[in-house]
Design a protein around this motif. Structure first.
Motif, PDB file in Angstrom:
ATOM      1  N   ALA A   3       0.839  -1.200   0.000  1.00 14.91           N
ATOM      2  CA  ALA A   3       0.000   0.000   0.000  1.00 14.91           C
ATOM      3  C   ALA A   3       0.873   1.249   0.000  1.00 14.91           C
ATOM      4  CB  ALA A   3      -0.917   0.000   1.214  1.00 14.91           C
ATOM      5  N   PHE A   4       0.528   2.164  -0.891  1.00 16.88           N
ATOM      6  CA  PHE A   4       1.143   3.484  -0.946  1.00 16.88           C
ATOM      7  C   PHE A   4       0.056   4.488  -0.616  1.00 16.88           C
ATOM      8  CE2 PHE A   4       3.429   0.833  -3.896  1.00 16.88           C
ATOM      9  CZ  PHE A   4       4.768   1.168  -3.699  1.00 16.88           C
ATOM     10  N   GLY A   5       0.379   5.530   0.119  1.00 11.20           N
ATOM     11  CA  GLY A   5      -0.646   6.513   0.409  1.00 11.20           C
ATOM     12  C   GLY A   5      -0.188   7.589   1.365  1.00 11.20           C
ATOM     13  N   THR A   6      -1.171   8.241   1.938  1.00 12.10           N
ATOM     14  CA  THR A   6      -0.956   9.395   2.807  1.00 12.10           C
ATOM     15  C   THR A   6      -1.029   8.964   4.266  1.00 12.10           C
ATOM     16  OG1 THR A   6      -3.300   9.927   2.886  1.00 12.10           O
ATOM     17  CG2 THR A   6      -2.048  10.863   1.053  1.00 12.10           C
ATOM     18  N   SER A   7      -1.331   9.921   5.112  1.00 10.50           N
ATOM     19  CA  SER A   7      -1.433   9.666   6.550  1.00 10.50           C
ATOM     20  C   SER A   7      -2.446   8.583   6.886  1.00 10.50           C
ATOM     21  CB  SER A   7      -1.831  10.956   7.277  1.00 10.50           C
ATOM     22  OG  SER A   7      -0.867  11.950   7.046  1.00 10.50           O
ATOM     23  N   HIS A   8      -3.499   8.458   6.070  1.00 11.67           N
ATOM     24  CA  HIS A   8      -4.510   7.426   6.323  1.00 11.67           C
ATOM     25  C   HIS A   8      -3.913   6.038   6.157  1.00 11.67           C
ATOM     26  CE1 HIS A   8      -7.611  10.468   6.460  1.00 11.67           C
ATOM     27  NE2 HIS A   8      -7.136  10.955   5.330  1.00 11.67           N
ATOM     28  N   THR A   9      -3.162   5.842   5.101  1.00 15.09           N
ATOM     29  CA  THR A   9      -2.509   4.552   4.874  1.00 15.09           C
ATOM     30  C   THR A   9      -1.447   4.312   5.930  1.00 15.09           C
ATOM     31  OG1 THR A   9      -2.901   4.699   2.508  1.00 15.09           O
ATOM     32  CG2 THR A   9      -1.162   3.205   3.212  1.00 15.09           C
ATOM     33  N   TYR A  10      -0.673   5.322   6.224  1.00 15.43           N
ATOM     34  CA  TYR A  10       0.382   5.231   7.232  1.00 15.43           C
ATOM     35  C   TYR A  10      -0.189   4.814   8.590  1.00 15.43           C
ATOM     36  CZ  TYR A  10       4.080   6.699  10.426  1.00 15.43           C
ATOM     37  OH  TYR A  10       5.034   6.734  11.421  1.00 15.43           O
ATOM     38  N   GLY A  11      -1.360   5.354   8.905  1.00 14.10           N
ATOM     39  CA  GLY A  11      -1.984   5.064  10.200  1.00 14.10           C
ATOM     40  C   GLY A  11      -1.746   6.149  11.226  1.00 14.10           C
ATOM     41  N   ALA A  12      -1.550   7.375  10.745  1.00 11.54           N
ATOM     42  CA  ALA A  12      -1.306   8.502  11.652  1.00 11.54           C
ATOM     43  C   ALA A  12      -2.465   8.666  12.629  1.00 11.54           C
ATOM     44  CB  ALA A  12      -1.118   9.782  10.855  1.00 11.54           C
ATOM     45  N   LYS A  13      -2.138   9.008  13.830  1.00 15.58           N
ATOM     46  CA  LYS A  13      -3.086   9.283  14.920  1.00 15.58           C
ATOM     47  C   LYS A  13      -3.810   8.042  15.427  1.00 15.58           C
ATOM     48  CE  LYS A  13      -3.721  14.127  13.956  1.00 15.58           C
ATOM     49  NZ  LYS A  13      -4.631  15.241  13.925  1.00 15.58           N
ATOM     50  N   LEU A  14      -3.479   6.876  14.925  1.00 16.33           N
ATOM     51  CA  LEU A  14      -4.064   5.652  15.477  1.00 16.33           C
ATOM     52  C   LEU A  14      -3.282   5.253  16.720  1.00 16.33           C
ATOM     53  CD1 LEU A  14      -4.657   3.569  12.230  1.00 16.33           C
ATOM     54  CD2 LEU A  14      -6.353   4.803  13.583  1.00 16.33           C
ATOM     55  N   GLU A  15      -3.965   4.674  17.653  1.00 18.09           N
ATOM     56  CA  GLU A  15      -3.304   4.262  18.888  1.00 18.09           C
ATOM     57  C   GLU A  15      -2.183   3.257  18.608  1.00 18.09           C
ATOM     58  OE1 GLU A  15      -4.938   2.181  22.824  1.00 18.09           O
ATOM     59  OE2 GLU A  15      -6.043   3.970  22.195  1.00 18.09           O
ATOM     60  N   ASP A  16      -2.452   2.302  17.758  1.00 17.14           N
ATOM     61  CA  ASP A  16      -1.449   1.308  17.370  1.00 17.14           C
ATOM     62  C   ASP A  16      -1.523   1.130  15.868  1.00 17.14           C
ATOM     63  OD1 ASP A  16       0.226  -0.820  16.907  1.00 17.14           O
ATOM     64  OD2 ASP A  16      -0.820  -2.205  18.235  1.00 17.14           O
ATOM     65  N   ARG A  17      -0.761   1.931  15.135  1.00 15.25           N
ATOM     66  CA  ARG A  17      -0.867   1.923  13.679  1.00 15.25           C
ATOM     67  C   ARG A  17      -0.527   0.564  13.084  1.00 15.25           C
ATOM     68  NH1 ARG A  17       2.762   3.045   9.711  1.00 15.25           N
ATOM     69  NH2 ARG A  17       4.940   2.841  10.243  1.00 15.25           N
ATOM     70  N   PHE A  18       0.346  -0.206  13.733  1.00 10.80           N
ATOM     71  CA  PHE A  18       0.732  -1.518  13.202  1.00 10.80           C
ATOM     72  C   PHE A  18      -0.400  -2.546  13.327  1.00 10.80           C
ATOM     73  CE2 PHE A  18       4.698   0.605  14.285  1.00 10.80           C
ATOM     74  CZ  PHE A  18       5.336   0.546  13.065  1.00 10.80           C
ATOM     75  N   ALA A  19      -1.359  -2.264  14.158  1.00 10.08           N
ATOM     76  CA  ALA A  19      -2.517  -3.152  14.286  1.00 10.08           C
ATOM     77  C   ALA A  19      -3.770  -2.555  13.661  1.00 10.08           C
ATOM     78  CB  ALA A  19      -2.782  -3.452  15.763  1.00 10.08           C
ATOM     79  N   GLN A  20      -3.839  -1.214  13.557  1.00  6.16           N
ATOM     80  CA  GLN A  20      -5.076  -0.563  13.157  1.00  6.16           C
ATOM     81  C   GLN A  20      -5.065   0.076  11.774  1.00  6.16           C
ATOM     82  OE1 GLN A  20      -5.123   1.933  16.705  1.00  6.16           O
ATOM     83  NE2 GLN A  20      -7.007   0.899  17.346  1.00  6.16           N
ATOM     84  N   ALA A  21      -3.918   0.337  11.178  1.00  8.66           N
ATOM     85  CA  ALA A  21      -3.893   0.933   9.840  1.00  8.66           C
ATOM     86  C   ALA A  21      -4.483  -0.064   8.852  1.00  8.66           C
ATOM     87  CB  ALA A  21      -2.470   1.307   9.451  1.00  8.66           C
ATOM     88  N   TYR A  22      -5.266   0.435   7.908  1.00  8.85           N
ATOM     89  CA  TYR A  22      -6.052  -0.457   7.053  1.00  8.85           C
ATOM     90  C   TYR A  22      -5.238  -1.489   6.271  1.00  8.85           C
ATOM     91  CZ  TYR A  22      -5.166   2.155   2.741  1.00  8.85           C
ATOM     92  OH  TYR A  22      -4.587   2.731   1.652  1.00  8.85           O
ATOM     93  N   PRO A  23      -4.008  -1.197   5.818  1.00  7.11           N
ATOM     94  CA  PRO A  23      -3.300  -2.282   5.104  1.00  7.11           C
ATOM     95  C   PRO A  23      -3.114  -3.528   5.976  1.00  7.11           C
ATOM     96  CG  PRO A  23      -2.247  -0.191   4.650  1.00  7.11           C
ATOM     97  CD  PRO A  23      -3.251   0.049   5.751  1.00  7.11           C
ATOM     98  N   TRP A  24      -2.823  -3.324   7.256  1.00  8.76           N
ATOM     99  CA  TRP A  24      -2.618  -4.467   8.153  1.00  8.76           C
ATOM    100  C   TRP A  24      -3.934  -5.075   8.616  1.00  8.76           C
ATOM    101  CZ3 TRP A  24       1.153  -0.430   9.678  1.00  8.76           C
ATOM    102  CH2 TRP A  24       2.395  -0.658   9.082  1.00  8.76           C
ATOM    103  N   LEU A  25      -5.021  -4.338   8.494  1.00 10.72           N
ATOM    104  CA  LEU A  25      -6.324  -4.939   8.755  1.00 10.72           C
ATOM    105  C   LEU A  25      -6.715  -5.869   7.609  1.00 10.72           C
ATOM    106  CD1 LEU A  25      -8.331  -1.893  10.191  1.00 10.72           C
ATOM    107  CD2 LEU A  25      -7.357  -3.824  11.448  1.00 10.72           C
ATOM    108  N   LEU A  26      -6.269  -5.536   6.394  1.00 11.59           N
ATOM    109  CA  LEU A  26      -6.534  -6.410   5.249  1.00 11.59           C
ATOM    110  C   LEU A  26      -5.751  -7.718   5.361  1.00 11.59           C
ATOM    111  CD1 LEU A  26      -6.432  -3.759   2.387  1.00 11.59           C
ATOM    112  CD2 LEU A  26      -8.459  -4.902   3.319  1.00 11.59           C
ATOM    113  N   THR A  27      -4.489  -7.600   5.714  1.00 12.83           N
ATOM    114  CA  THR A  27      -3.636  -8.771   5.927  1.00 12.83           C
ATOM    115  C   THR A  27      -2.454  -8.364   6.800  1.00 12.83           C
ATOM    116  OG1 THR A  27      -2.254 -10.469   4.896  1.00 12.83           O
ATOM    117  CG2 THR A  27      -2.440  -8.383   3.722  1.00 12.83           C
ATOM    118  N   PRO A  28      -2.133  -9.147   7.796  1.00 10.33           N
ATOM    119  CA  PRO A  28      -1.018  -8.786   8.686  1.00 10.33           C
ATOM    120  C   PRO A  28       0.339  -8.752   7.961  1.00 10.33           C
ATOM    121  CG  PRO A  28      -2.278 -10.636   9.583  1.00 10.33           C
ATOM    122  CD  PRO A  28      -2.830 -10.344   8.236  1.00 10.33           C
ATOM    123  N   ASP A  29       0.421  -9.384   6.791  1.00 12.43           N
ATOM    124  CA  ASP A  29       1.673  -9.408   6.032  1.00 12.43           C
ATOM    125  C   ASP A  29       1.791  -8.268   5.025  1.00 12.43           C
ATOM    126  OD1 ASP A  29       2.403 -11.726   7.358  1.00 12.43           O
ATOM    127  OD2 ASP A  29       1.448 -13.009   5.875  1.00 12.43           O
TER     128      ASP A  29
END
Length: 137
Positions: free
Chosen positions: A4-30
């Motif tokens: 995934a390429f993108g902006t702050s939304h893809t990056y997961g800015a302002k999420l408590e745990d971006r590595f668990a909550q950013a949408y690319p990792w919600l689609l697949t942990p890999d």
């Protein structure tokens, strides 16, 4: 394999745990998340080879691009990705922002559309707007 390429939304800015909550990792942990805060497609378009070389995979099945449609170099990024991954599914995600919605003097809801080739104010339920979204984005 998803990248995934993108902006702050893809990056997961302002999420408590971006590595668990950013949408690319919600689609697949890999997933490989190459989102960059406060960015445009310019950096990945111009530095694609370097960015990809630092990822764990050589090939990707799904490529997600999350950028505002009228930003520069989006076409270049998509073209370079298509050359490199001819069989990958490329998904374009455009997130809507509430500041783009306005009320007219007649109290109608319109979208303040920032593309040069589209009227600046258009009714959200108009056939012209629906057709534009369906065919141009």
């Amino acid at each position: 394999k998803v990248i995934a390429f993108g902006t702050s939304h893809t990056y997961g800015a302002k999420l408590e745990d971006r590595f668990a909550q950013a949408y690319p990792w919600l689609l697949t942990p890999d997933a490989v998340n190459l989102g960059i805060r406060a960015s445009s497609p310019s950096y990945p378009a111009l530095c694609l080879q370097t960015m990809i070389s630092k990822t764990p995979y050589e090939n990707y099945d799904v490529i997600i691009l999350e950028f505002i449609i009228w930003t520069t170099h989006l076409d270049l990024l998509a073209e370079r990705l298509r050359e490199r991954y001819p069989d990958a599914l490329i998904i374009f995600v455009e997130l809507w922002n509430a500041v783009w919605i306005r009320r007219t003097e007649n109290n109608e809801m319109v979208l303040f559309w920032m593309e040069r080739n589209f009227p600046q104010t258009t009714k959200l339920d108009s056939p012209e707007f629906v057709e534009h979204i369906r065919t141009k984005t």
